[in-house]
Design a protein around this motif. Structure first.
Motif, mmCIF file in Angstrom:
data_model
loop_
_atom_site.group_PDB
_atom_site.id
_atom_site.type_symbol
_atom_site.label_atom_id
_atom_site.label_comp_id
_atom_site.label_asym_id
_atom_site.label_seq_id
_atom_site.Cartn_x
_atom_site.Cartn_y
_atom_site.Cartn_z
ATOM 1 N N ALA A 168 -36.335 -65.761 64.158
ATOM 2 C CA ALA A 168 -35.369 -64.659 64.127
ATOM 3 C C ALA A 168 -36.034 -63.463 64.789
ATOM 4 N N ARG A 169 -35.260 -62.466 65.119
ATOM 5 C CA ARG A 169 -35.808 -61.200 65.622
ATOM 6 C C ARG A 169 -36.007 -60.308 64.414
ATOM 7 N N TRP A 170 -37.234 -60.240 63.932
ATOM 8 C CA TRP A 170 -37.546 -59.464 62.742
ATOM 9 C C TRP A 170 -37.938 -58.048 63.130
ATOM 10 N N VAL A 171 -37.440 -57.078 62.395
ATOM 11 C CA VAL A 171 -37.848 -55.684 62.538
ATOM 12 C C VAL A 171 -38.725 -55.380 61.325
ATOM 13 N N ARG A 172 -39.930 -54.923 61.590
ATOM 14 C CA ARG A 172 -40.902 -54.680 60.517
ATOM 15 C C ARG A 172 -40.921 -53.198 60.167
ATOM 16 N N VAL A 173 -40.614 -52.935 58.904
ATOM 17 C CA VAL A 173 -40.549 -51.561 58.411
ATOM 18 C C VAL A 173 -41.477 -51.442 57.208
ATOM 19 N N LEU A 174 -42.333 -50.460 57.236
ATOM 20 C CA LEU A 174 -43.205 -50.182 56.102
ATOM 21 C C LEU A 174 -42.568 -49.075 55.281
ATOM 22 N N LEU A 175 -42.153 -49.418 54.076
ATOM 23 C CA LEU A 175 -41.648 -48.424 53.125
ATOM 24 C C LEU A 175 -42.814 -48.081 52.206
ATOM 25 N N TRP A 176 -43.126 -46.804 52.101
ATOM 26 C CA TRP A 176 -44.316 -46.407 51.351
ATOM 27 C C TRP A 176 -44.024 -45.190 50.496
ATOM 28 N N CYS A 177 -44.700 -45.137 49.360
ATOM 29 C CA CYS A 177 -44.675 -43.931 48.525
ATOM 30 C C CYS A 177 -46.041 -43.804 47.870
ATOM 31 N N SER A 178 -46.302 -42.644 47.336
ATOM 32 C CA SER A 178 -47.590 -42.402 46.678
ATOM 33 C C SER A 178 -47.681 -43.204 45.376
ATOM 34 N N ASP B 174 -54.470 -54.233 51.083
ATOM 35 C CA ASP B 174 -53.941 -55.204 52.044
ATOM 36 C C ASP B 174 -53.613 -54.516 53.369
ATOM 37 N N LEU B 175 -52.984 -53.366 53.302
ATOM 38 C CA LEU B 175 -52.667 -52.621 54.524
ATOM 39 C C LEU B 175 -53.933 -52.166 55.238
ATOM 40 N N ALA B 176 -54.917 -51.719 54.478
ATOM 41 C CA ALA B 176 -56.187 -51.280 55.078
ATOM 42 C C ALA B 176 -56.905 -52.447 55.759
ATOM 43 N N ALA B 177 -56.718 -53.645 55.239
ATOM 44 C CA ALA B 177 -57.349 -54.832 55.820
ATOM 45 C C ALA B 177 -56.634 -55.318 57.083
ATOM 46 N N HIS B 178 -55.479 -54.737 57.373
ATOM 47 C CA HIS B 178 -54.685 -55.116 58.553
ATOM 48 C C HIS B 178 -54.362 -53.868 59.384
ATOM 49 N N PRO B 179 -55.388 -53.217 59.917
ATOM 50 C CA PRO B 179 -55.134 -51.956 60.621
ATOM 51 C C PRO B 179 -54.321 -52.117 61.912
ATOM 52 N N ARG B 180 -54.234 -53.326 62.422
ATOM 53 C CA ARG B 180 -53.486 -53.537 63.670
ATOM 54 C C ARG B 180 -52.072 -54.051 63.412
ATOM 55 N N ALA B 181 -51.650 -54.015 62.179
ATOM 56 C CA ALA B 181 -50.293 -54.475 61.863
ATOM 57 C C ALA B 181 -49.287 -53.674 62.688
ATOM 58 N N ARG B 182 -48.290 -54.358 63.151
ATOM 59 C CA ARG B 182 -47.280 -53.728 64.002
ATOM 60 C C ARG B 182 -46.057 -53.394 63.151
ATOM 61 N N TRP B 183 -45.671 -52.134 63.172
ATOM 62 C CA TRP B 183 -44.495 -51.649 62.446
ATOM 63 C C TRP B 183 -43.557 -50.974 63.439
ATOM 64 N N GLU B 184 -42.309 -51.324 63.388
ATOM 65 C CA GLU B 184 -41.342 -50.611 64.219
ATOM 66 C C GLU B 184 -41.036 -49.241 63.616
ATOM 67 N N LEU B 185 -41.214 -49.144 62.303
ATOM 68 C CA LEU B 185 -40.939 -47.884 61.620
ATOM 69 C C LEU B 185 -41.741 -47.824 60.325
ATOM 70 N N ARG B 186 -42.237 -46.646 60.013
ATOM 71 C CA ARG B 186 -42.854 -46.384 58.709
ATOM 72 C C ARG B 186 -42.023 -45.296 58.044
ATOM 73 N N VAL B 187 -41.633 -45.537 56.812
ATOM 74 C CA VAL B 187 -40.814 -44.585 56.062
ATOM 75 C C VAL B 187 -41.568 -44.174 54.811
ATOM 76 N N ASP B 188 -41.809 -42.891 54.679
ATOM 77 C CA ASP B 188 -42.419 -42.350 53.470
ATOM 78 C C ASP B 188 -41.267 -42.010 52.532
ATOM 79 N N THR B 189 -41.085 -42.825 51.509
ATOM 80 C CA THR B 189 -39.935 -42.637 50.623
ATOM 81 C C THR B 189 -40.083 -41.435 49.694
ATOM 82 N N ASP B 190 -41.282 -40.828 49.675
ATOM 83 C CA ASP B 190 -41.451 -39.565 48.948
ATOM 84 C C ASP B 190 -40.720 -38.431 49.655
ATOM 85 N N ARG B 191 -40.593 -38.552 50.987
ATOM 86 C CA ARG B 191 -40.046 -37.462 51.786
ATOM 87 C C ARG B 191 -38.780 -37.821 52.562
ATOM 88 N N THR B 192 -38.360 -39.069 52.508
ATOM 89 C CA THR B 192 -37.225 -39.508 53.301
ATOM 90 C C THR B 192 -36.126 -40.010 52.391
#
Length: 165
Positions: free
Chosen positions: A88-98, A127-145
């Motif tokens: 499939a054509r996957w879009v990778r989005v990182l949703l993050w909060c503190s 896990d994220l720190a161990a994958h510094p080259r991970a490809r994200w089309e978008l990162r969303v900080d849910t604390d501010r978005t």
């Protein structure tokens, strides 16, 4: 996403275990074993004393409905396996909060295992720190978005990357 456009549908993972059933297709260990034997498991995660499965029949069903499944995964290996093992054509989005926000939101959601959720937050950060080259089309900080703003951003990317455009 589903409030923004009806073409989106949450992918409902298969779960074997206890606790909250809402938002899952509940299964038995025997059903999961049969799926594994039939190469029907795309990704399996054992967490909170339960088993969570992204299954090929479930993804096939979601794709055949001509809707866009939204798959929530909490580990990089899950994202990698789903992208590699389900075409499939996957879009990778990182949703993050503190972590503080996680501690605040968890009991508001009715979780009885906030300590385990905070441990999972720590695991996810590592896990994220161990994958510094991970490809994200978008990162969303849910604390501010706001959720609607995040959904619009994701929808913009999905529409821009559709193969029929």
């Amino acid at each position: 996403m589903t409030e923004l456009a009806s073409r989106y549908t949450p992918f409902t993972r298969l779960k074997a275990g206890t606790g909250r059933a809402k938002g899952y297709r509940m299964g038995t260990p025997e059903q999961l074993a049969a799926l594994e034997a039939d190469n029907g498991v795309v990704y399996r995660s054992d967490r909170y004393g339960n088993i969570y499965i992204v299954d090929r029949p479930g993804l096939d069903h979601a794709m055949k409905s001509l809707r866009t499944p939204v798959v929530h995964l909490g580990r990089m290996v899950g994202m990698e396996r789903v992208a590699a093992h389900f075409p499939a054509r996957w879009v990778r989005v990182l949703l993050w909060c503190s972590k503080e926000t996680t501690a605040h939101r968890s009991p508001q959601r009715g979780d009885s295992d906030t300590a385990a959720r905070l441990a999972a937050w720590d695991e996810t950060q590592a896990d994220l720190a161990a994958h510094p080259r991970a490809r994200w089309e978008l990162r969303v900080d849910t604390d501010r978005t706001a959720p609607r703003e995040a959904a619009r951003g994701i929808d913009d990317i999905v529409r821009a990357t559709r193969p029929d455009r």
